[in-house]
Design a protein around this motif. Sequence first.
Motif, PDB file in Angstrom:
ATOM      1  N   ARG A  46      34.821  57.473  41.197  1.00 44.47           N
ATOM      2  CA  ARG A  46      34.033  58.605  40.707  1.00 44.47           C
ATOM      3  C   ARG A  46      34.943  59.753  40.277  1.00 44.47           C
ATOM      4  O   ARG A  46      34.665  60.446  39.290  1.00 44.47           O
ATOM      5  CB  ARG A  46      33.049  59.067  41.776  1.00 44.47           C
ATOM      6  CG  ARG A  46      32.147  60.229  41.353  1.00 44.47           C
ATOM      7  CD  ARG A  46      31.278  59.893  40.139  1.00 44.47           C
ATOM      8  NE  ARG A  46      30.637  61.075  39.619  1.00 44.47           N
ATOM      9  CZ  ARG A  46      29.370  61.424  39.890  1.00 44.47           C
ATOM     10  NH1 ARG A  46      28.626  60.656  40.672  1.00 44.47           N
ATOM     11  NH2 ARG A  46      28.848  62.508  39.371  1.00 44.47           N
TER      12      ARG A  46
ATOM     13  N   ASP B  30      34.813  61.120  36.488  1.00 45.87           N
ATOM     14  CA  ASP B  30      34.473  62.511  36.182  1.00 45.87           C
ATOM     15  C   ASP B  30      35.547  63.211  35.358  1.00 45.87           C
ATOM     16  O   ASP B  30      35.242  64.106  34.565  1.00 45.87           O
ATOM     17  CB  ASP B  30      34.235  63.298  37.468  1.00 45.87           C
ATOM     18  CG  ASP B  30      32.903  62.952  38.119  1.00 45.87           C
ATOM     19  OD1 ASP B  30      32.046  62.376  37.435  1.00 45.87           O
ATOM     20  OD2 ASP B  30      32.733  63.249  39.323  1.00 45.87           O
TER      21      ASP B  30
ATOM     22  N   LEU C  14      31.151  50.630  39.804  1.00 44.42           N
ATOM     23  CA  LEU C  14      30.046  51.412  40.352  1.00 44.42           C
ATOM     24  C   LEU C  14      28.759  50.592  40.397  1.00 44.42           C
ATOM     25  O   LEU C  14      28.029  50.613  41.397  1.00 44.42           O
ATOM     26  CB  LEU C  14      29.843  52.675  39.519  1.00 44.42           C
ATOM     27  CG  LEU C  14      30.980  53.708  39.579  1.00 44.42           C
ATOM     28  CD1 LEU C  14      30.823  54.737  38.470  1.00 44.42           C
ATOM     29  CD2 LEU C  14      31.028  54.387  40.938  1.00 44.42           C
TER      30      LEU C  14
ATOM     31  N   CYS D 232      27.642  55.363  44.433  1.00 42.47           N
ATOM     32  CA  CYS D 232      27.478  54.464  43.289  1.00 42.47           C
ATOM     33  C   CYS D 232      26.028  54.457  42.815  1.00 42.47           C
ATOM     34  O   CYS D 232      25.767  54.441  41.609  1.00 42.47           O
ATOM     35  CB  CYS D 232      27.920  53.051  43.656  1.00 42.47           C
ATOM     36  SG  CYS D 232      29.680  52.909  44.006  1.00 42.47           S
TER      37      CYS D 232
ATOM     38  N   GLU E 100      23.884  56.893  43.059  1.00 39.71           N
ATOM     39  CA  GLU E 100      23.670  58.171  42.363  1.00 39.71           C
ATOM     40  C   GLU E 100      24.245  58.141  40.949  1.00 39.71           C
ATOM     41  O   GLU E 100      23.596  58.560  39.983  1.00 39.71           O
ATOM     42  CB  GLU E 100      24.328  59.290  43.172  1.00 39.71           C
ATOM     43  CG  GLU E 100      24.363  60.639  42.478  1.00 39.71           C
ATOM     44  CD  GLU E 100      25.326  61.592  43.169  1.00 39.71           C
ATOM     45  OE1 GLU E 100      26.151  62.207  42.465  1.00 39.71           O
ATOM     46  OE2 GLU E 100      25.260  61.710  44.401  1.00 39.71           O
ATOM     47  N   THR E 101      25.457  57.603  40.807  1.00 38.21           N
ATOM     48  CA  THR E 101      26.128  57.586  39.506  1.00 38.21           C
ATOM     49  C   THR E 101      25.449  56.618  38.544  1.00 38.21           C
ATOM     50  O   THR E 101      25.233  56.936  37.372  1.00 38.21           O
ATOM     51  CB  THR E 101      27.609  57.207  39.671  1.00 38.21           C
ATOM     52  OG1 THR E 101      28.194  58.002  40.694  1.00 38.21           O
ATOM     53  CG2 THR E 101      28.361  57.418  38.363  1.00 38.21           C
TER      54      THR E 101
ATOM     55  N   TYR F  30      25.517  58.394  28.068  1.00 37.89           N
ATOM     56  CA  TYR F  30      26.398  57.420  28.724  1.00 37.89           C
ATOM     57  C   TYR F  30      26.232  56.041  28.097  1.00 37.89           C
ATOM     58  O   TYR F  30      26.061  55.040  28.792  1.00 37.89           O
ATOM     59  CB  TYR F  30      26.082  57.355  30.220  1.00 37.89           C
ATOM     60  CG  TYR F  30      26.261  58.655  30.950  1.00 37.89           C
ATOM     61  CD1 TYR F  30      27.524  59.089  31.337  1.00 37.89           C
ATOM     62  CD2 TYR F  30      25.168  59.464  31.252  1.00 37.89           C
ATOM     63  CE1 TYR F  30      27.700  60.297  32.012  1.00 37.89           C
ATOM     64  CE2 TYR F  30      25.327  60.664  31.932  1.00 37.89           C
ATOM     65  CZ  TYR F  30      26.604  61.080  32.304  1.00 37.89           C
ATOM     66  OH  TYR F  30      26.770  62.275  32.964  1.00 37.89           O
TER      67      TYR F  30
END
Length: 319
Positions: free
Chosen positions: A99, A103, A122, A134, A136-137, A148
Amino acid sequence: AARIDAAEGIMHLAGEPSCLDKELIEAIERLSNDPVPPVRFQIASRVVALYRTAPELMWRLLEHFSREENSRGVLQFLVAQSLNQLAGHHANHVAELVRVIFDRVREGAGADEVRKHCAGILAGLYVWQDQPLCRETVEMIASDPTSYNTEAHQIVFNLRSWLNLGPVDPPNAEQDEVRHKSFDLLHHILSSALRQTKELEANYPDAPFSSWSQADQEKGRSLVRLADSVCMQVYFASGAYQDNNNEEKVPRGVPERMRYWRESRPTLELLSEFGYPSLTHHLLETLEYLITFEPDAVFLLIGRVVRKGREGGYQYESL
Protein backbone atom coordinates in the motif's frame (compact mmCIF):
# COMPACT_ATOMS: atom_id res chain seq x y z
CA ALA A 1 28.33 -4.99 -15.54
CA ALA A 2 30.84 -6.65 -13.22
CA ARG A 3 29.35 -4.91 -10.20
CA ILE A 4 25.84 -6.00 -11.21
CA ASP A 5 26.96 -9.63 -11.46
CA ALA A 6 28.83 -9.30 -8.15
CA ALA A 7 25.68 -7.97 -6.44
CA GLU A 8 23.75 -10.98 -7.73
CA GLY A 9 26.48 -13.29 -6.44
CA ILE A 10 26.45 -11.65 -3.03
CA MET A 11 22.71 -12.33 -2.68
CA HIS A 12 23.25 -15.99 -3.58
CA LEU A 13 25.91 -16.19 -0.87
CA ALA A 14 23.60 -14.47 1.61
CA GLY A 15 21.22 -17.42 1.49
CA GLU A 16 23.91 -19.70 2.91
CA PRO A 17 24.29 -19.44 6.73
CA SER A 18 27.99 -20.29 6.56
CA CYS A 19 28.64 -17.35 4.21
CA LEU A 20 26.67 -14.63 5.96
CA ASP A 21 29.07 -12.60 8.08
CA LYS A 22 29.44 -8.96 9.07
CA GLU A 23 31.35 -8.10 5.90
CA LEU A 24 28.66 -9.58 3.65
CA ILE A 25 25.87 -7.81 5.55
CA GLU A 26 27.68 -4.48 5.20
CA ALA A 27 28.10 -5.10 1.47
CA ILE A 28 24.37 -5.84 1.05
CA GLU A 29 23.37 -2.69 2.95
CA ARG A 30 25.82 -0.61 0.90
CA LEU A 31 24.57 -2.04 -2.38
CA SER A 32 20.93 -1.39 -1.42
CA ASN A 33 21.83 2.34 -1.61
CA ASP A 34 24.02 2.06 -4.71
CA PRO A 35 23.63 4.99 -7.14
CA VAL A 36 23.12 2.59 -10.06
CA PRO A 37 19.54 1.16 -10.27
CA PRO A 38 20.53 -2.20 -11.87
CA VAL A 39 22.79 -2.86 -8.87
CA ARG A 40 19.98 -2.06 -6.41
CA PHE A 41 17.73 -4.27 -8.53
CA GLN A 42 19.86 -7.31 -7.70
CA ILE A 43 19.32 -6.71 -3.98
CA ALA A 44 15.62 -5.81 -4.15
CA SER A 45 14.60 -8.71 -6.40
CA ARG A 46 16.56 -11.28 -4.36
CA VAL A 47 16.11 -9.97 -0.83
CA VAL A 48 14.02 -13.04 0.12
CA ALA A 49 17.32 -14.98 0.08
CA LEU A 50 17.74 -13.53 3.58
CA TYR A 51 14.45 -15.02 4.83
CA ARG A 52 16.12 -17.73 6.95
CA THR A 53 19.63 -16.37 7.35
CA ALA A 54 18.91 -12.72 8.31
CA PRO A 55 15.14 -12.06 8.52
CA GLU A 56 15.52 -8.73 10.39
CA LEU A 57 17.81 -7.42 7.67
CA MET A 58 15.39 -8.66 5.00
CA TRP A 59 12.44 -6.76 6.46
CA ARG A 60 14.60 -3.66 7.02
CA LEU A 61 15.61 -3.70 3.36
CA LEU A 62 12.02 -4.26 2.24
CA GLU A 63 10.93 -1.24 4.29
CA HIS A 64 13.78 0.81 2.81
CA PHE A 65 12.97 -0.06 -0.80
CA SER A 66 9.20 0.30 -0.33
CA ARG A 67 9.45 3.76 1.21
CA GLU A 68 12.49 5.28 -0.53
CA GLU A 69 13.25 3.54 -3.83
CA ASN A 70 12.42 5.71 -6.86
CA SER A 71 13.37 3.43 -9.75
CA ARG A 72 10.19 1.97 -11.27
CA GLY A 73 12.12 -1.05 -12.56
CA VAL A 74 13.49 -1.85 -9.11
CA LEU A 75 10.06 -1.40 -7.50
CA GLN A 76 8.36 -3.54 -10.12
CA PHE A 77 10.49 -6.56 -9.28
CA LEU A 78 10.47 -5.79 -5.57
CA VAL A 79 6.68 -6.22 -5.68
CA ALA A 80 6.41 -8.95 -8.33
CA GLN A 81 9.13 -11.17 -6.86
CA SER A 82 10.10 -10.37 -3.28
CA LEU A 83 6.84 -9.13 -1.77
CA ASN A 84 4.77 -11.57 -3.81
CA GLN A 85 6.75 -14.51 -2.41
CA LEU A 86 6.14 -13.34 1.16
CA ALA A 87 2.48 -12.31 0.82
CA GLY A 88 0.82 -15.60 1.69
CA HIS A 89 2.63 -16.06 5.02
CA HIS A 90 3.07 -12.42 6.05
CA ALA A 91 -0.17 -10.84 4.79
CA ASN A 92 -0.38 -7.86 7.14
CA HIS A 93 3.23 -6.72 6.78
CA VAL A 94 3.26 -7.21 3.01
CA ALA A 95 -0.09 -5.44 2.63
CA GLU A 96 1.28 -2.41 4.47
CA LEU A 97 4.39 -2.22 2.26
CA VAL A 98 2.43 -2.76 -0.97
CA ARG A 99 0.00 0.00 0.00
CA VAL A 100 2.94 2.35 0.67
CA ILE A 101 4.25 1.71 -2.84
CA PHE A 102 0.76 1.93 -4.34
CA ASP A 103 0.15 5.33 -2.74
CA ARG A 104 3.46 6.95 -3.70
CA VAL A 105 3.96 5.57 -7.25
CA ARG A 106 1.16 7.25 -9.16
CA GLU A 107 2.50 8.48 -12.49
CA GLY A 108 5.49 8.55 -14.79
CA ALA A 109 7.22 5.95 -16.91
CA GLY A 110 6.82 2.46 -15.45
CA ALA A 111 4.26 3.48 -12.81
CA ASP A 112 1.46 1.43 -14.38
CA GLU A 113 3.46 -1.80 -14.20
CA VAL A 114 4.30 -1.20 -10.55
CA ARG A 115 0.66 -0.46 -9.69
CA LYS A 116 -0.58 -3.51 -11.61
CA HIS A 117 1.64 -5.79 -9.55
CA CYS A 118 0.49 -4.03 -6.38
CA ALA A 119 -3.15 -4.52 -7.37
CA GLY A 120 -2.55 -8.21 -8.02
CA ILE A 121 -1.17 -8.79 -4.52
CA LEU A 122 -3.86 -6.67 -2.89
CA ALA A 123 -6.64 -8.58 -4.67
CA GLY A 124 -5.11 -11.94 -3.81
CA LEU A 125 -4.76 -11.14 -0.11
CA TYR A 126 -8.32 -9.82 -0.02
CA VAL A 127 -9.86 -12.82 -1.76
CA TRP A 128 -7.83 -15.47 0.05
CA GLN A 129 -7.34 -13.95 3.51
CA ASP A 130 -9.77 -11.01 3.72
CA GLN A 131 -6.87 -8.82 4.83
CA PRO A 132 -8.47 -5.54 6.03
CA LEU A 133 -6.13 -3.05 4.31
CA CYS A 134 -6.35 -5.03 1.07
CA ARG A 135 -10.15 -5.16 1.33
CA GLU A 136 -10.26 -1.38 1.75
CA THR A 137 -7.93 -0.77 -1.20
CA VAL A 138 -9.59 -3.26 -3.55
CA GLU A 139 -13.05 -1.86 -2.79
CA MET A 140 -11.73 1.63 -3.51
CA ILE A 141 -10.48 0.43 -6.92
CA ALA A 142 -13.66 -1.50 -7.69
CA SER A 143 -15.88 1.48 -6.84
CA ASP A 144 -14.05 3.90 -9.14
CA PRO A 145 -12.72 2.11 -12.24
CA THR A 146 -12.42 5.41 -14.11
CA SER A 147 -9.71 6.58 -11.71
CA TYR A 148 -8.17 3.13 -11.26
CA ASN A 149 -8.62 1.63 -14.70
CA THR A 150 -5.20 -0.01 -14.97
CA GLU A 151 -5.53 -1.58 -11.53
CA ALA A 152 -9.10 -2.75 -12.19
CA HIS A 153 -7.97 -4.48 -15.40
CA GLN A 154 -5.26 -6.34 -13.48
CA ILE A 155 -7.69 -7.46 -10.78
CA VAL A 156 -10.17 -8.70 -13.38
CA PHE A 157 -7.42 -10.70 -15.07
CA ASN A 158 -6.31 -12.25 -11.77
CA LEU A 159 -9.85 -13.16 -10.71
CA ARG A 160 -10.27 -15.47 -13.68
CA SER A 161 -7.93 -18.00 -12.03
CA TRP A 162 -10.37 -18.47 -9.14
CA LEU A 163 -13.76 -18.61 -10.90
CA ASN A 164 -13.62 -22.41 -11.13
CA LEU A 165 -11.83 -23.05 -7.87
CA GLY A 166 -12.80 -26.05 -5.75
CA PRO A 167 -14.53 -29.39 -6.31
CA VAL A 168 -18.31 -29.67 -6.51
CA ASP A 169 -18.57 -32.88 -4.52
CA PRO A 170 -17.37 -32.86 -1.83
CA PRO A 171 -17.21 -29.06 -1.57
CA ASN A 172 -14.23 -27.27 -0.07
CA ALA A 173 -15.42 -24.45 2.20
CA GLU A 174 -12.26 -22.33 1.89
CA GLN A 175 -12.10 -22.60 -1.89
CA ASP A 176 -15.84 -21.97 -2.18
CA GLU A 177 -15.40 -18.74 -0.22
CA VAL A 178 -12.56 -17.61 -2.50
CA ARG A 179 -14.63 -18.37 -5.59
CA HIS A 180 -17.69 -16.52 -4.27
CA LYS A 181 -15.62 -13.46 -3.34
CA SER A 182 -14.03 -13.51 -6.81
CA PHE A 183 -17.42 -13.44 -8.51
CA ASP A 184 -18.64 -10.73 -6.13
CA LEU A 185 -15.60 -8.56 -6.81
CA LEU A 186 -15.96 -9.05 -10.57
CA HIS A 187 -19.62 -8.00 -10.30
CA HIS A 188 -18.67 -4.97 -8.18
CA ILE A 189 -16.15 -3.75 -10.77
CA LEU A 190 -18.62 -4.27 -13.60
CA SER A 191 -21.44 -2.52 -11.71
CA SER A 192 -19.22 0.50 -11.15
CA ALA A 193 -18.22 0.56 -14.82
CA LEU A 194 -21.87 0.52 -15.86
CA ARG A 195 -22.79 3.23 -13.36
CA GLN A 196 -19.97 5.51 -14.48
CA THR A 197 -20.81 4.89 -18.13
CA LYS A 198 -24.42 5.96 -17.54
CA GLU A 199 -23.22 9.03 -15.64
CA LEU A 200 -21.11 10.04 -18.65
CA GLU A 201 -23.99 9.41 -21.07
CA ALA A 202 -26.30 11.52 -18.91
CA ASN A 203 -24.05 14.52 -19.56
CA TYR A 204 -24.72 14.23 -23.31
CA PRO A 205 -28.38 13.22 -23.75
CA ASP A 206 -29.03 11.97 -27.31
CA ALA A 207 -25.67 13.40 -28.45
CA PRO A 208 -23.29 11.33 -30.60
CA PHE A 209 -20.13 10.05 -28.94
CA SER A 210 -18.00 12.22 -31.23
CA SER A 211 -19.49 15.35 -29.62
CA TRP A 212 -18.27 14.41 -26.14
CA SER A 213 -15.29 16.23 -24.67
CA GLN A 214 -11.91 14.62 -25.30
CA ALA A 215 -11.54 13.73 -21.62
CA ASP A 216 -14.98 12.12 -21.43
CA GLN A 217 -14.38 10.20 -24.66
CA GLU A 218 -11.24 8.69 -23.14
CA LYS A 219 -13.10 7.85 -19.93
CA GLY A 220 -15.85 6.23 -21.97
CA ARG A 221 -13.38 4.16 -23.99
CA SER A 222 -11.57 3.01 -20.84
CA LEU A 223 -14.86 1.83 -19.31
CA VAL A 224 -15.76 0.00 -22.52
CA ARG A 225 -12.40 -1.78 -22.50
CA LEU A 226 -12.87 -2.75 -18.86
CA ALA A 227 -16.36 -4.18 -19.45
CA ASP A 228 -15.03 -6.06 -22.46
CA SER A 229 -12.19 -7.44 -20.33
CA VAL A 230 -14.68 -8.72 -17.74
CA CYS A 231 -16.64 -10.41 -20.52
CA MET A 232 -13.51 -12.05 -21.95
CA GLN A 233 -12.44 -13.46 -18.58
CA VAL A 234 -15.93 -14.85 -17.94
CA TYR A 235 -15.92 -16.30 -21.47
CA PHE A 236 -12.59 -18.08 -21.02
CA ALA A 237 -13.47 -19.31 -17.52
CA SER A 238 -16.81 -20.69 -18.74
CA GLY A 239 -15.14 -23.32 -20.89
CA ALA A 240 -16.72 -21.90 -24.06
CA TYR A 241 -13.28 -21.46 -25.65
CA GLN A 242 -11.93 -24.99 -25.99
CA ASP A 243 -9.28 -24.59 -28.69
CA ASN A 244 -6.56 -23.24 -26.41
CA ASN A 245 -4.35 -25.70 -24.55
CA ASN A 246 -3.84 -23.07 -21.87
CA GLU A 247 -7.46 -23.53 -20.83
CA GLU A 248 -7.03 -27.17 -19.77
CA LYS A 249 -7.63 -26.19 -16.15
CA VAL A 250 -11.26 -25.30 -16.88
CA PRO A 251 -13.44 -28.22 -15.65
CA ARG A 252 -16.12 -29.04 -18.21
CA GLY A 253 -18.20 -31.63 -16.35
CA VAL A 254 -21.94 -31.02 -16.01
CA PRO A 255 -21.84 -30.37 -12.21
CA GLU A 256 -19.00 -27.83 -12.62
CA ARG A 257 -20.71 -26.05 -15.51
CA MET A 258 -24.04 -25.97 -13.67
CA ARG A 259 -22.24 -24.34 -10.76
CA TYR A 260 -20.47 -21.89 -13.06
CA TRP A 261 -23.74 -20.87 -14.72
CA ARG A 262 -25.45 -20.37 -11.36
CA GLU A 263 -22.60 -18.31 -9.87
CA SER A 264 -21.78 -16.30 -12.99
CA ARG A 265 -25.41 -15.51 -13.82
CA PRO A 266 -25.54 -12.12 -11.99
CA THR A 267 -22.42 -11.01 -13.89
CA LEU A 268 -23.75 -12.35 -17.21
CA GLU A 269 -27.02 -10.49 -16.66
CA LEU A 270 -25.11 -7.30 -15.90
CA LEU A 271 -23.00 -7.75 -19.03
CA SER A 272 -26.24 -7.87 -21.04
CA GLU A 273 -26.71 -4.18 -20.16
CA PHE A 274 -23.73 -3.26 -22.37
CA GLY A 275 -24.33 -3.16 -26.10
CA TYR A 276 -20.77 -3.01 -27.46
CA PRO A 277 -20.31 -5.36 -30.45
CA SER A 278 -17.19 -7.18 -29.25
CA LEU A 279 -18.65 -7.71 -25.78
CA THR A 280 -21.99 -8.80 -27.24
CA HIS A 281 -20.28 -11.34 -29.48
CA HIS A 282 -18.29 -13.07 -26.74
CA LEU A 283 -21.20 -12.88 -24.32
CA LEU A 284 -23.39 -14.70 -26.86
CA GLU A 285 -20.69 -17.33 -27.38
CA THR A 286 -20.55 -17.86 -23.62
CA LEU A 287 -24.32 -18.22 -23.38
CA GLU A 288 -24.39 -20.56 -26.37
CA TYR A 289 -22.01 -22.85 -24.51
CA LEU A 290 -24.01 -22.65 -21.26
CA ILE A 291 -27.48 -23.06 -22.77
CA THR A 292 -27.58 -26.82 -22.22
CA PHE A 293 -27.32 -26.32 -18.46
CA GLU A 294 -30.52 -24.23 -18.08
CA PRO A 295 -32.04 -23.72 -21.54
CA ASP A 296 -35.03 -21.52 -20.70
CA ALA A 297 -33.15 -18.99 -18.53
CA VAL A 298 -30.18 -18.78 -20.91
CA PHE A 299 -32.49 -18.39 -23.93
CA LEU A 300 -34.27 -15.45 -22.32
CA LEU A 301 -30.94 -13.84 -21.44
CA ILE A 302 -29.79 -14.28 -25.05
CA GLY A 303 -32.87 -12.30 -26.09
CA ARG A 304 -31.83 -9.44 -23.79
CA VAL A 305 -28.29 -9.50 -25.16
CA VAL A 306 -29.44 -9.41 -28.80
CA ARG A 307 -31.83 -6.51 -28.19
CA LYS A 308 -29.17 -4.49 -26.36
CA GLY A 309 -26.55 -5.40 -28.96
CA ARG A 310 -28.74 -3.91 -31.67
CA GLU A 311 -28.26 -0.50 -30.04
CA GLY A 312 -24.51 -0.85 -30.60
CA GLY A 313 -24.90 -2.03 -34.19
CA TYR A 314 -23.93 -5.65 -33.56
CA GLN A 315 -26.18 -6.76 -36.41
CA TYR A 316 -23.87 -4.99 -38.85
CA GLU A 317 -20.66 -6.56 -37.53
CA SER A 318 -18.95 -9.25 -39.62
CA LEU A 319 -18.51 -11.39 -36.49
